[in-house]
Structure formats: C-alpha cells, structure tokens
Write an enzyme that holds these catalytic residues in place. Structure first.
Site, PDB file in Angstrom:
ATOM      1  N   ASP A   1      32.676  87.464  -6.181  1.00 12.48           N
ATOM      2  CA  ASP A   1      31.645  87.774  -5.193  1.00 12.48           C
ATOM      3  C   ASP A   1      30.910  89.020  -5.671  1.00 12.48           C
ATOM      4  O   ASP A   1      31.445  89.831  -6.430  1.00 12.48           O
ATOM      5  CB  ASP A   1      32.263  87.968  -3.796  1.00 12.48           C
ATOM      6  CG  ASP A   1      31.212  87.900  -2.690  1.00 12.48           C
ATOM      7  OD1 ASP A   1      30.006  87.738  -3.001  1.00 12.48           O
ATOM      8  OD2 ASP A   1      31.585  88.013  -1.506  1.00 12.48           O
TER       9      ASP A   1
ATOM     10  N   HIS B   1      54.036  79.730   1.031  1.00 12.69           N
ATOM     11  CA  HIS B   1      53.869  78.568   1.916  1.00 12.69           C
ATOM     12  C   HIS B   1      52.429  78.423   2.399  1.00 12.69           C
ATOM     13  O   HIS B   1      51.863  77.322   2.372  1.00 12.69           O
ATOM     14  CB  HIS B   1      54.804  78.625   3.130  1.00 12.69           C
ATOM     15  CG  HIS B   1      54.369  77.655   4.175  1.00 12.69           C
ATOM     16  ND1 HIS B   1      54.700  76.313   4.129  1.00 12.69           N
ATOM     17  CD2 HIS B   1      53.549  77.801   5.249  1.00 12.69           C
ATOM     18  CE1 HIS B   1      54.112  75.681   5.140  1.00 12.69           C
ATOM     19  NE2 HIS B   1      53.410  76.564   5.841  1.00 12.69           N
TER      20      HIS B   1
ATOM     21  N   CYS C   1      59.677  75.707   2.087  1.00 16.47           N
ATOM     22  CA  CYS C   1      60.138  74.759   3.112  1.00 16.47           C
ATOM     23  C   CYS C   1      61.318  73.917   2.637  1.00 16.47           C
ATOM     24  O   CYS C   1      62.132  73.470   3.435  1.00 16.47           O
ATOM     25  CB  CYS C   1      58.980  73.882   3.570  1.00 16.47           C
ATOM     26  SG  CYS C   1      57.721  74.840   4.458  1.00 16.47           S
TER      27      CYS C   1
ATOM     28  N   CYS D   1      56.106  69.807   4.989  1.00 11.64           N
ATOM     29  CA  CYS D   1      55.650  70.524   3.786  1.00 11.64           C
ATOM     30  C   CYS D   1      56.708  70.402   2.699  1.00 11.64           C
ATOM     31  O   CYS D   1      57.902  70.567   2.954  1.00 11.64           O
ATOM     32  CB  CYS D   1      55.417  71.999   4.121  1.00 11.64           C
ATOM     33  SG  CYS D   1      54.873  72.985   2.713  1.00 11.64           S
TER      34      CYS D   1
ATOM     35  N   CYS E   1      56.747  72.341  -0.064  1.00  8.60           N
ATOM     36  CA  CYS E   1      56.686  73.532  -0.920  1.00  8.60           C
ATOM     37  C   CYS E   1      58.093  74.106  -1.128  1.00  8.60           C
ATOM     38  O   CYS E   1      59.027  73.778  -0.389  1.00  8.60           O
ATOM     39  CB  CYS E   1      55.740  74.591  -0.332  1.00  8.60           C
ATOM     40  SG  CYS E   1      56.477  75.774   0.815  1.00  8.60           S
TER      41      CYS E   1
END
Ligand code: PRF
Ligand code: ZN
Length: 371
Positions: free
Chosen positions: A92, A334, A308, A303, A305
């Site tokens: 940015d 997560h 999890c 989930c 991941c």
C-alpha cells in the site's frame, strides 16, 4: 506491457473466478492477502503462511519507510528477500496510513507532511516519493498515493478530494519506471455514485494495471459500504483485477465477491486473533469466555487446520488467559486458515456455478448473525 496478467476464468452472477500472474508467481482470485505491515505477518513465519494457504501478502510503505528504511531494504535485496517470502507481495502507498495520523499531518497539493508516530520527526510523502519507496521495496503490485476522506464526507469535499487523488494518480503513473511491478489506481468518491464513476473514468484514462476501491469501511454504516461496493463494481474494467482495500469481516468478503471484486486485505483475522476473537464456520468465538474452560472439543469442528486438529478450546482459552506467546501464534494460524479457506471455497463455488447456493449456506450456518 504489464508486469501482471489477469485472466477471467468464469463468472457466476457478478462473482468472478480468475488467475493473476505476477513476477513471483500466479495466484487464484478471489483472494485474501494477509497483512504484513512491518515486513512480517505478525506471529507467522513465511513457511507457516504457506501452510495456512497464503498466496500473496500485503506490506506497508509508511511503516517500512520509517523503519528500517526503504534504502536499507533495497540494499539487502528488496522486501521479498529481506522477509524471506518468495511469493507475490502488494504494498500500500502510505496514503491511508498517514491520513490515519490525524493531528500529526497536513495535506497540500504537493503531498502530505506528517510527523512520525515513532519519534515525532517530520516527513513529506508525495506521490513521487511513495512510488520511489515502493520501487525500492520491490513488491509485485504497488498502489497509487491517494487521499482517503473520512466518512461522513459531504459532496463538495469528497469531490475536491477525488480530483486531488486523480492528479496524484497521474503523478504516480509518471514517476513509476520499474517494468517488473504493476501499478494499481485507487478509486475514491465516498458514498456518491456519480463521484465513484468519475473517479474510475479519470483513472482509466490515465491507465493502470488494476483498480482498487478505496475509501470504504472508513466509518460509514455497513449497509452503506455494501451499497458502494455494489453500485461501483460495474464502473470497473472487466478484464483487470479489482481490489477492495481494507475489508473486512467474513460476511463483507462474501458480499464483495458477490458484487464482483477479486482481491482483499484486512488486519481483522490477525489482529482479532491476538485479542482472542476467532472466526469459525458457525460464527465468532471469544475464546476467553468461561464456557470454554473445560471444553475438550476443537475450536471449529469443520476446520482442518493444524490448530483445530491438535488442540482443545479449553487449551486455547488457557493459553490466552495466561498471556502465552503461543496463544497469538495458534489463534493467528487458525484465523488466517479460516479466511483463506473461505476464499478457496468461494473460488470452488464460482467454478462450479453454485456461488448463490454457497452464499445462502454460509449465512444459514452462522449463529452469531453479525455482519
Ligand atoms: N487507500 C489506501 N489504502 C487503504 C484504503 C484507502 O482508501 C483503505 C480504505 N478502506 C484501506 N487501506 N491507499
Ligand atoms: Zn482451525
């Protein structure tokens, strides 16, 4: 010749599936870009960013210019090398960040004079200087230096501001020389359809590699923001990437994709993670709450991941309450996985021509009903 190549693969309603080739690889769109303000996506190594599914990350001109300095980064081989992320990066321009300084800045035709939030030293950021800094950092995609007026902005003010943004965009285009970097224009115009349309037209006359919708999620009501996204999308070129800057919640992302945008960034998944606010497929979870004290279940049963699959809600709550570093790491892990997986599911749905169905199911599952 553009440094990037965008291919529109399929459209489902207004939602778009595409691919964007950059000097550091090809990404699939719609895409979410984790925010790495100071040359790091907080709490995650580049390897871990890959594991949660990151394809492109965002860096900030303002912060890296002040510390450690863009010349130093350039001397050390550029931002990719410095932070050891070899995938695509977008930076940015610093516009939005210096405007957020409030009292510490003054806007003129030339640029923005501001005081560093670090040591109070004085600086002048101009379109030319922003481009020079972004060329030194070496991201694949860089942004024009714009003025982002805060809401509520009246028509006369927003109109004058957008003309300044257009003049600055022309100066950015003229100052940009690296052929291995794409330059995006930033559309302003507040809540006014005619100003948004004028902004896109003026930027398109100058000609950019992609276009961003700026000036949303700056204090206006959520319903307003969604209106601006929806009525502005048709003004954007079909065959180039469309980026909405600084959004949002999972619901915002679903609505933005539905409106026809391709790229997004937000600190929400990473910042909220460090505050114990977690995103799941059935809504938001504040992990500090007492109800999770002895909860053996995974944070989000849907989930897959690492967090999890491995830890209980009770353990995540304990880490957070104890102020352990691992709480920030696992929560960030997560939340980023959740955001990136959400984008992947949307791409799948668009590819299969069932985006409307996906959108319905997404809302049906959520119990917090927040937007
Ligand atoms: N301009 C720039 N960066 C931004 C914004 C903008 O309008 C926003 C607004 N949501 C976030 N980041 N340059
Ligand atoms: Zn998870």
């Amino acid at each position: 010749m553009s440094a990037i190549q965008f291919t529109l693969i399929r459209q489902d309603g207004n939602a778009r599936l595409g691919s964007l080739t950059t000097p550091h690889g090809t990404i699939e769109t719609p895409i979410f870009m984790p925010v790495g303000t100071q040359g790091t996506v907080k709490a995650m190594t580049p390897d871990e960013l890959r594991q949660v599914g990151s394809q492109i990350i965002l860096g900030n001109t303002y912060h890296l210019y002040l510390r450690p300095g863009h010349e130093l980064v350039a001397r050390l081989g550029g931002l990719h090398r410095f932070m050891a992320w070899d995938g695509p990066i977008l930076t940015d321009s610093g516009g939005f960040q210096v405007f957020s300084l409030g009292e510490l800045r003054k806007i003129t035709e030339e640029g923005v004079r501001f005081q560093s939030h670090l040591d109070g030293s004085y600086h002048l950021l101009t379109p030319e200087r922003s481009i020079a800094v972004q060329e030194a950092l070496g991201a694949d995609i860089i942004m024009c230096f714009d003025e982002c007026p805060p809401e509520p902005g009246d028509f006369a003010y927003v109109s004058r501001s957008l003309e300044l943004t257009t003049r600055w965009a022309r100066r950015c285009r003229e100052a940009h020389h690296r052929s291995d970097q794409a330059l995006f224009g930033i559309v302003q115009g507040g809540l006014f359809p005619e100003l948004r349309e004028r902004s896109v037209q003026e930027l398109r006359e100058i000609g950019f590699d992609g276009y961003a919708l700026g000036g949303v999620s700056v204090g206006e009501e959520k319903a307003r923001m969604r209106e601006v996204m929806a009525f502005s999308a048709p003004f954007f070129p079909q065959d180039q990437p469309r980026y909405v800057m600084g959004i949002g919640t999972p619901e915002d992302l679903v609505e933005a994709v539905a409106a026809g945008y391709d790229m997004f960034d937000c600190v929400m998944p990473t910042r909220n993670a460090r505050n114990g606010m977690l995103f799941t497929s059935f809504g938001r979870v504040s992990i500090k709450r007492g109800e999770y004290a002895a909860d053996e279940g995974p944070l989000d049963p849907e989930c897959d991941c690492y967090v999890c699959r491995t830890f209980s809600r009770a353990y995540l709550r304990h880490l957070y309450r104890a102020g352990e570093i691992l709480a920030s790491r696992l929560n960030t892990w997560h939340n980023l996985h959740y955001y990136l997986n959400l984008m992947s599911q949307m791409r799948q749905a668009i590819g299969d021509g069932r985006f409307a169905e996906f959108r319905r199911e997404f809302y049906a599952k959520r119990q917090d009903a927040k937007g």
